[in-house]
Design an enzyme around this catalytic site. Structure first.
Site, PDB file in Angstrom:
ATOM      1  N   TRP A   1       0.827  -1.193   0.000  1.00  0.00           N
ATOM      2  CA  TRP A   1       0.000   0.000   0.000  1.00  0.00           C
ATOM      3  C   TRP A   1       0.862   1.243   0.000  1.00  0.00           C
ATOM      4  O   TRP A   1       2.068   1.175   0.214  1.00  0.00           O
ATOM      5  CB  TRP A   1      -1.025   0.003   1.140  1.00  0.00           C
ATOM      6  CG  TRP A   1      -0.481  -0.124   2.565  1.00  0.00           C
ATOM      7  CD1 TRP A   1       0.734  -0.601   2.965  1.00  0.00           C
ATOM      8  CD2 TRP A   1      -1.177   0.220   3.754  1.00  0.00           C
ATOM      9  NE1 TRP A   1       0.853  -0.576   4.342  1.00  0.00           N
ATOM     10  CE2 TRP A   1      -0.321  -0.074   4.853  1.00  0.00           C
ATOM     11  CE3 TRP A   1      -2.424   0.742   4.018  1.00  0.00           C
ATOM     12  CZ2 TRP A   1      -0.683   0.154   6.179  1.00  0.00           C
ATOM     13  CZ3 TRP A   1      -2.776   0.955   5.357  1.00  0.00           C
ATOM     14  CH2 TRP A   1      -1.922   0.662   6.411  1.00  0.00           C
ATOM     15  N   ASN A   2       0.216   2.394  -0.318  1.00  0.00           N
ATOM     16  CA  ASN A   2       0.935   3.657  -0.457  1.00  0.00           C
ATOM     17  C   ASN A   2       0.168   4.778   0.217  1.00  0.00           C
ATOM     18  O   ASN A   2      -1.057   4.719   0.356  1.00  0.00           O
ATOM     19  CB  ASN A   2       1.076   4.034  -1.940  1.00  0.00           C
ATOM     20  CG  ASN A   2       1.785   3.000  -2.758  1.00  0.00           C
ATOM     21  OD1 ASN A   2       2.987   2.843  -2.679  1.00  0.00           O
ATOM     22  ND2 ASN A   2       1.025   2.272  -3.570  1.00  0.00           N
TER      23      ASN A   2
ATOM     24  N   HIS B   1     -15.117  29.383 -14.639  1.00  0.00           N
ATOM     25  CA  HIS B   1     -15.058  29.246 -13.183  1.00  0.00           C
ATOM     26  C   HIS B   1     -15.963  30.273 -12.509  1.00  0.00           C
ATOM     27  O   HIS B   1     -16.738  29.948 -11.612  1.00  0.00           O
ATOM     28  CB  HIS B   1     -13.619  29.421 -12.696  1.00  0.00           C
ATOM     29  CG  HIS B   1     -12.747  28.235 -12.917  1.00  0.00           C
ATOM     30  ND1 HIS B   1     -12.151  27.971 -14.129  1.00  0.00           N
ATOM     31  CD2 HIS B   1     -12.361  27.239 -12.081  1.00  0.00           C
ATOM     32  CE1 HIS B   1     -11.429  26.862 -14.028  1.00  0.00           C
ATOM     33  NE2 HIS B   1     -11.539  26.401 -12.805  1.00  0.00           N
TER      34      HIS B   1
ATOM     35  N   HIS C   1     -10.685  15.657 -12.771  1.00  0.00           N
ATOM     36  CA  HIS C   1     -11.170  16.075 -11.457  1.00  0.00           C
ATOM     37  C   HIS C   1     -12.485  16.833 -11.550  1.00  0.00           C
ATOM     38  O   HIS C   1     -12.902  17.269 -12.618  1.00  0.00           O
ATOM     39  CB  HIS C   1     -10.118  16.901 -10.709  1.00  0.00           C
ATOM     40  CG  HIS C   1      -9.777  18.215 -11.355  1.00  0.00           C
ATOM     41  ND1 HIS C   1      -8.777  18.345 -12.288  1.00  0.00           N
ATOM     42  CD2 HIS C   1     -10.302  19.463 -11.210  1.00  0.00           C
ATOM     43  CE1 HIS C   1      -8.696  19.605 -12.679  1.00  0.00           C
ATOM     44  NE2 HIS C   1      -9.620  20.313 -12.044  1.00  0.00           N
TER      45      HIS C   1
ATOM     46  N   HIS D   1     -14.986  26.231  -5.143  1.00  0.00           N
ATOM     47  CA  HIS D   1     -13.648  26.358  -5.713  1.00  0.00           C
ATOM     48  C   HIS D   1     -13.337  27.795  -6.117  1.00  0.00           C
ATOM     49  O   HIS D   1     -12.184  28.212  -6.090  1.00  0.00           O
ATOM     50  CB  HIS D   1     -13.542  25.430  -6.927  1.00  0.00           C
ATOM     51  CG  HIS D   1     -12.278  25.544  -7.710  1.00  0.00           C
ATOM     52  ND1 HIS D   1     -11.035  25.592  -7.116  1.00  0.00           N
ATOM     53  CD2 HIS D   1     -12.054  25.608  -9.056  1.00  0.00           C
ATOM     54  CE1 HIS D   1     -10.105  25.679  -8.043  1.00  0.00           C
ATOM     55  NE2 HIS D   1     -10.697  25.704  -9.234  1.00  0.00           N
TER      56      HIS D   1
ATOM     57  N   ASP E   1     -14.800  19.998 -10.097  1.00  0.00           N
ATOM     58  CA  ASP E   1     -14.790  21.322  -9.464  1.00  0.00           C
ATOM     59  C   ASP E   1     -16.106  21.530  -8.725  1.00  0.00           C
ATOM     60  O   ASP E   1     -17.182  21.461  -9.331  1.00  0.00           O
ATOM     61  CB  ASP E   1     -14.674  22.433 -10.517  1.00  0.00           C
ATOM     62  CG  ASP E   1     -13.318  22.489 -11.194  1.00  0.00           C
ATOM     63  OD1 ASP E   1     -12.377  21.862 -10.692  1.00  0.00           O
ATOM     64  OD2 ASP E   1     -13.220  23.161 -12.236  1.00  0.00           O
TER      65      ASP E   1
ATOM     66  N   HIS F   1      -7.230  19.467  -7.588  1.00  0.00           N
ATOM     67  CA  HIS F   1      -7.533  19.739  -8.994  1.00  0.00           C
ATOM     68  C   HIS F   1      -6.415  19.220  -9.887  1.00  0.00           C
ATOM     69  O   HIS F   1      -5.875  19.929 -10.731  1.00  0.00           O
ATOM     70  CB  HIS F   1      -7.785  21.238  -9.182  1.00  0.00           C
ATOM     71  CG  HIS F   1      -8.921  21.730  -8.354  1.00  0.00           C
ATOM     72  ND1 HIS F   1     -10.217  21.814  -8.824  1.00  0.00           N
ATOM     73  CD2 HIS F   1      -8.973  22.117  -7.058  1.00  0.00           C
ATOM     74  CE1 HIS F   1     -11.017  22.239  -7.854  1.00  0.00           C
ATOM     75  NE2 HIS F   1     -10.276  22.438  -6.772  1.00  0.00           N
TER      76      HIS F   1
END
Length: 261
Positions: free
Chosen positions: A64-65, A210, A76, A82, A78, A72
């Protein structure tokens, strides 16, 4: 004999192949292109993995990590908060689950973007599409196909920047306002690094997608791929961001369900 349920029919379609699941998500790795802002601003984190254990003395039976990245980064979602225009609206954890599954309209501007990387979609383009395909879906997604996913293998090609900034296609300011305030869709999905055109920093208002969409309680999906295999209408998008409390967005697995004859 009772009619089969809608969900049973969906499962049968998935198993039988009459409904195809198309992955619209770009793989997430350290080479995933990320947005670059002028140096005076904070920068997003490139995706990185930190190994915890890999079948060794740190954990003999498991691998695992930890990972670190910006909200973003890569494909992804928004959320409204944001942008400053939506600062009092929903964070990504507050987006209703029912809005994460929605129909999609796919508009193809690949030829235009190939000729002009700064190509801008105008309201009349959307009206012309509606004349041929019907109205944009109420409560659905507007997906902008430009062929830009073909550049996603390399940061430089994907951002396509020079001394004047990035050069990537998107919506004009007036079109962004119309999509946000007058159209019935819940959000905009693109193949580029962000929902705004590369030269969006020069528009009025700056970064209009945006500004208008977030301020209208709508959403964004970015760095999508495989839009070329979706029909103009009829696909259903399933967007799966992490429900990060107070988060402004999240890397997401984005799928499309498409009926095949």
């Amino acid at each position: 004999m009772s009619e089969p349920s809608v969900l049973a029919a969906l499962v049968a379609g998935l198993r039988g192949g009459s409904i195809e699941v198309v992955d619209l998500t770009s793989p997430l790795s350290s080479s995933t292109p990320v947005l670059q802002l002028p140096p005076e601003f904070g920068q997003t984190q490139v995706f990185t993995l930190e190994e915890i254990s890999r079948y060794d003395e740190r954990g003999p039976a498991w691998y695992w990590n930890n990972f670190r990245t910006g909200e973003h980064t890569g494909t992804h979602f928004d959320a409204p908060n944001h942008w400053v225009t939506g600062k009092d609206l929903a964070d990504v954890a507050s987006v209703p689950a029912g809005r994460l599954v929605a129909p999609a309209a796919v508009l193809d501007f690949t030829a235009e973007a190939a000729k002009d990387p700064d190509f801008l979609v105008e309201v009349e383009h959307l009206r012309a599409w509606e004349a041929g395909h019907g109205p944009l879906p109420d409560g659905g997604w507007l997906l902008l196909r430009t062929g830009w996913d073909a550049r996603s293998h390399a940061q430089e090609a994907f951002l396509n920047a020079d001394e004047n900034g990035p050069h990537t296609p998107g919506l004009s300011p007036e079109c962004a306002r119309w999509v946000a305030e007058e159209s019935p869709v819940i959000g905009l999905g693109v193949e580029t690094v962000g929902t705004d055109a590369g030269q969006g920093h020069t528009f009025a208002p700056a970064f209009p997608c945006h500004s208008y969409l977030m301020g209208s309680d709508k959403y964004g999906l970015t760095q999508l791929r495989n839009l070329a295999v979706l029909p103009p209408t009829g696909a259903v998008v399933v967007a799966g961001p992490l429900p990060i409390v107070s988060g402004s967005g999240s890397p997401a697995r984005v799928l499309a369900l498409v009926e095949r004859s």
